[in-house]
Design a protein around this motif. Structure first.
Motif, mmCIF file in Angstrom:
data_model
loop_
_atom_site.group_PDB
_atom_site.id
_atom_site.type_symbol
_atom_site.label_atom_id
_atom_site.label_comp_id
_atom_site.label_asym_id
_atom_site.label_seq_id
_atom_site.Cartn_x
_atom_site.Cartn_y
_atom_site.Cartn_z
ATOM 1 N N PRO A 1 0.835 -1.207 0.000
ATOM 2 C CA PRO A 1 0.000 0.000 0.000
ATOM 3 C C PRO A 1 0.866 1.252 0.000
ATOM 4 O O PRO A 1 2.069 1.192 0.305
ATOM 5 C CB PRO A 1 -0.803 -0.135 1.311
ATOM 6 C CG PRO A 1 0.026 -1.008 2.175
ATOM 7 C CD PRO A 1 0.741 -1.953 1.248
ATOM 8 N N PRO A 2 0.271 2.415 -0.323
ATOM 9 C CA PRO A 2 1.065 3.652 -0.395
ATOM 10 C C PRO A 2 1.842 3.961 0.882
ATOM 11 O O PRO A 2 2.998 4.375 0.831
ATOM 12 C CB PRO A 2 0.011 4.725 -0.695
ATOM 13 C CG PRO A 2 -1.085 3.987 -1.396
ATOM 14 C CD PRO A 2 -1.108 2.623 -0.783
ATOM 15 N N LEU A 3 1.227 3.772 2.051
ATOM 16 C CA LEU A 3 1.929 4.046 3.302
ATOM 17 C C LEU A 3 3.125 3.123 3.486
ATOM 18 O O LEU A 3 4.166 3.540 4.011
ATOM 19 C CB LEU A 3 0.965 3.895 4.490
ATOM 20 C CG LEU A 3 -0.044 5.033 4.682
ATOM 21 C CD1 LEU A 3 -0.944 4.737 5.873
ATOM 22 C CD2 LEU A 3 0.667 6.363 4.884
ATOM 23 N N ALA A 4 2.985 1.873 3.044
ATOM 24 C CA ALA A 4 4.109 0.937 3.141
ATOM 25 C C ALA A 4 5.254 1.348 2.225
ATOM 26 O O ALA A 4 6.432 1.189 2.563
ATOM 27 C CB ALA A 4 3.647 -0.481 2.813
ATOM 28 N N VAL A 5 4.931 1.885 1.037
ATOM 29 C CA VAL A 5 5.964 2.358 0.112
ATOM 30 C C VAL A 5 6.747 3.519 0.743
ATOM 31 O O VAL A 5 7.985 3.541 0.726
ATOM 32 C CB VAL A 5 5.332 2.800 -1.220
ATOM 33 C CG1 VAL A 5 6.364 3.469 -2.111
ATOM 34 C CG2 VAL A 5 4.719 1.594 -1.933
ATOM 35 N N ILE A 6 6.022 4.476 1.332
ATOM 36 C CA ILE A 6 6.679 5.618 1.957
ATOM 37 C C ILE A 6 7.530 5.164 3.142
ATOM 38 O O ILE A 6 8.673 5.599 3.322
ATOM 39 C CB ILE A 6 5.625 6.647 2.405
ATOM 40 C CG1 ILE A 6 4.880 7.202 1.174
ATOM 41 C CG2 ILE A 6 6.264 7.789 3.191
ATOM 42 C CD1 ILE A 6 3.703 8.078 1.520
ATOM 43 N N PHE A 7 6.969 4.261 3.963
ATOM 44 C CA PHE A 7 7.721 3.767 5.121
ATOM 45 C C PHE A 7 8.966 3.007 4.687
ATOM 46 O O PHE A 7 10.037 3.136 5.313
ATOM 47 C CB PHE A 7 6.832 2.859 5.974
ATOM 48 C CG PHE A 7 7.563 2.213 7.124
ATOM 49 C CD1 PHE A 7 7.831 2.933 8.271
ATOM 50 C CD2 PHE A 7 7.989 0.900 7.046
ATOM 51 C CE1 PHE A 7 8.507 2.352 9.335
ATOM 52 C CE2 PHE A 7 8.671 0.305 8.092
ATOM 53 C CZ PHE A 7 8.931 1.038 9.249
ATOM 54 N N ALA A 8 8.854 2.205 3.624
ATOM 55 C CA ALA A 8 10.005 1.436 3.147
ATOM 56 C C ALA A 8 11.134 2.364 2.702
ATOM 57 O O ALA A 8 12.311 2.126 3.018
ATOM 58 C CB ALA A 8 9.584 0.530 1.990
ATOM 59 N N ILE B 1 22.186 3.660 -0.733
ATOM 60 C CA ILE B 1 21.948 2.356 -1.351
ATOM 61 C C ILE B 1 20.630 1.773 -0.865
ATOM 62 O O ILE B 1 19.887 1.138 -1.620
ATOM 63 C CB ILE B 1 23.109 1.393 -1.034
ATOM 64 C CG1 ILE B 1 24.422 1.951 -1.597
ATOM 65 C CG2 ILE B 1 22.841 0.010 -1.613
ATOM 66 C CD1 ILE B 1 24.425 2.111 -3.093
ATOM 67 N N GLY B 2 20.306 2.012 0.416
ATOM 68 C CA GLY B 2 19.038 1.523 0.948
ATOM 69 C C GLY B 2 17.836 2.150 0.275
ATOM 70 O O GLY B 2 16.833 1.484 0.032
ATOM 71 N N VAL B 3 17.936 3.447 -0.058
ATOM 72 C CA VAL B 3 16.840 4.120 -0.770
ATOM 73 C C VAL B 3 16.646 3.502 -2.151
ATOM 74 O O VAL B 3 15.515 3.285 -2.605
ATOM 75 C CB VAL B 3 17.122 5.629 -0.871
ATOM 76 C CG1 VAL B 3 16.082 6.320 -1.741
ATOM 77 C CG2 VAL B 3 17.138 6.260 0.508
ATOM 78 N N LEU B 4 17.765 3.200 -2.833
ATOM 79 C CA LEU B 4 17.675 2.607 -4.167
ATOM 80 C C LEU B 4 17.000 1.236 -4.131
ATOM 81 O O LEU B 4 16.209 0.896 -5.011
ATOM 82 C CB LEU B 4 19.081 2.470 -4.771
ATOM 83 C CG LEU B 4 19.785 3.733 -5.231
ATOM 84 C CD1 LEU B 4 21.153 3.401 -5.786
ATOM 85 C CD2 LEU B 4 18.965 4.461 -6.282
ATOM 86 N N LEU B 5 17.330 0.432 -3.114
ATOM 87 C CA LEU B 5 16.862 -0.950 -3.060
ATOM 88 C C LEU B 5 15.642 -1.117 -2.156
ATOM 89 O O LEU B 5 15.229 -2.252 -1.900
ATOM 90 C CB LEU B 5 17.991 -1.865 -2.566
ATOM 91 C CG LEU B 5 19.265 -1.884 -3.412
ATOM 92 C CD1 LEU B 5 20.300 -2.792 -2.782
ATOM 93 C CD2 LEU B 5 18.962 -2.346 -4.835
ATOM 94 N N ALA B 6 15.066 -0.009 -1.677
ATOM 95 C CA ALA B 6 13.982 -0.105 -0.701
ATOM 96 C C ALA B 6 12.780 -0.883 -1.235
ATOM 97 O O ALA B 6 12.299 -1.822 -0.595
ATOM 98 C CB ALA B 6 13.552 1.298 -0.259
ATOM 99 N N LEU B 7 12.287 -0.500 -2.418
ATOM 100 C CA LEU B 7 11.074 -1.137 -2.925
ATOM 101 C C LEU B 7 11.292 -2.593 -3.345
ATOM 102 O O LEU B 7 10.498 -3.455 -2.980
ATOM 103 C CB LEU B 7 10.496 -0.309 -4.080
ATOM 104 C CG LEU B 7 9.940 1.063 -3.676
ATOM 105 C CD1 LEU B 7 9.280 1.736 -4.862
ATOM 106 C CD2 LEU B 7 8.960 0.939 -2.530
ATOM 107 N N PRO B 8 12.342 -2.919 -4.121
ATOM 108 C CA PRO B 8 12.528 -4.344 -4.426
ATOM 109 C C PRO B 8 12.806 -5.191 -3.183
ATOM 110 O O PRO B 8 12.322 -6.320 -3.080
ATOM 111 C CB PRO B 8 13.736 -4.358 -5.382
ATOM 112 C CG PRO B 8 14.364 -3.033 -5.265
ATOM 113 C CD PRO B 8 13.299 -2.094 -4.873
ATOM 114 N N ALA B 9 13.568 -4.654 -2.213
ATOM 115 C CA ALA B 9 13.809 -5.399 -0.975
ATOM 116 C C ALA B 9 12.515 -5.572 -0.197
ATOM 117 O O ALA B 9 12.276 -6.643 0.400
ATOM 118 C CB ALA B 9 14.851 -4.681 -0.125
ATOM 119 N N SER B 10 11.656 -4.556 -0.206
ATOM 120 C CA SER B 10 10.361 -4.675 0.470
ATOM 121 C C SER B 10 9.472 -5.702 -0.220
ATOM 122 O O SER B 10 8.698 -6.409 0.437
ATOM 123 C CB SER B 10 9.657 -3.316 0.493
ATOM 124 O OG SER B 10 10.428 -2.369 1.193
#
Length: 359
Positions: A309-316, A327-336
């Motif tokens: 969900p959108p809130l999970a994307v922002i939190f990730a 590096i964490g920002v770059l890989l946040a969504l695929p890692a999530s």
């Protein structure tokens, strides 16, 4: 308490696995080019597979040739991005030195009557600002060479490491692309037989989720590149195409890509327009783009595809950025996305456990 032979072997393999993880963490800097090459190989492998099905006469295209074509295509995309950025920077920075003091004088002339009404006396030192810009933006070739030599003397190891990584990543990527399916088969055979079905199912689900993420991210990048290029062109910006394309392509780097494109657009507005309406146009165009991208495109085309969900994307984005930096920002969504697959199956096991069902 006695242990069976199977339990003893399980404990031994578990300890070996923990030791391997600790070793990999300790070797993190050394593994960086290999991890980077593995990520690129995962992204390019579908293209290589498609190229391998392409036939020349009666023979299919060899996989080494397909891998080389895919790598050349990736290199061309990177070079195209660099060629889009460099001309804009080279052309605008010298002009920026001349235009910013004029722009500040104009801004001061517009704001001074209002400030005087409130008994606020503000005087901008345009000459000093121009001198400062000249010192920081207009480094001569000798200054650049001296700075480079100084950097090499101070951080020679870092420079050599950067060069080594630049040479090592393409080499590792090439061999990974050639042996990709063989590596996956070896990993499949390495999995304990009692876990092979579950592990394979998890891997397939994760692979499908990441594929959905990549397709969604590419769609967002394309839509925003078209939007920013079109909007800036309609507003009359001479740098509409390069700045718009660059802003759209760099959207995969949350916040950083948008900020870089915004800075380029502001520079273009300062250089091209005499009044403040250029900055106002930039503010309107980029505000609309950021709102649409942040609240509609990314949550629906990326977050929805990976089940977040959108809130999970922002939190990730915030959480991975806090834990692992850029590096964490770059890989946040695929890692999530990968984490969400594991959590979904863990939740299923929890609901089936005696701990949950016991009354």
């Amino acid at each position: 308490m006695t242990f069976t032979k199977e339990q003893f072997q399980t404990a031994i393999w578990f300890l070996l696995g923990v030791a391997l993880v600790v070793l990999l963490i300790a070797l993190g800097p050394v593994l960086m080019p290999f991890i980077t090459a593995a990520i690129l190989a995962y992204m390019l492998n579908p293209l290589v597979d498609r190229l391998c099905r392409f036939k020349i006469g009666q023979r299919a295209l060899p996989r080494p040739v397909s891998a080389m074509i895919a790598m050349i295509g990736l290199l061309c995309c990177i070079l195209a991005l660099v060629l889009i950025v460099l001309p804009v920077a080279q052309n605008e920075i010298p002009l920026l030195q001349e235009q910013i003091p004029k722009f500040l004088d104009q801004l001061h002339g517009m704001l001074q009557p209002t400030l005087l009404e409130y008994n606020i006396h503000l005087q901008l030192d345009s000459a000093g600002i121009k001198q400062m810009l000249s010192q920081h933006l207009a480094a001569s070739g000798q200054q650049i060479a001296a700075s480079a030599l100084s950097s090499i003397k101070v951080g020679g190891t870092a420079v050599l490491g950067l060069i080594a990584n630049a040479l090592l990543i393409p080499m590792v990527l090439y061999y990974l692309l050639i042996d990709w399916h063989a590596i996956l088969r070896r990993l499949h055979h390495f999995i304990p037989r009692r876990w092979v079905d579950k592990t394979t199912a998890l891997a397939e689900e994760t692979d499908n989720l990441l594929a959905q993420y990549l397709r969604g991210q590419l769609l967002v990048m394309f839509i925003l590149a078209v939007y920013y290029s079109t909007a800036l062109a309609l507003a009359g910006f001479s740098v509409a195409l390069p700045v718009g394309i660059l802003t759209g392509l760099l959207v995969f780097i949350p916040y950083i890509g948008f900020g870089f494109g915004l800075c380029l657009a502001i520079i273009g507005a300062v250089l091209q327009f005499d009044a403040l309406h250029g900055l106002l146009l930039v503010a309107i165009i980029y505000s609309i783009g950021q709102v649409v991208e942040g609240f509609y495109l990314t949550p629906r085309l990326v977050g929805k595809r990976i089940g977040l969900p959108p809130l999970a994307v922002i939190f990730a984005l915030l959480a991975f950025g806090q834990l692992f930096g850029f590096i964490g920002v770059l890989l946040a969504l695929p890692a999530s996305a990968i984490t969400s697959v594991g959590l979904k199956h863990l939740r299923s096991l929890y609901y089936k456990s005696r701990f949950y069902t016991a009354t």
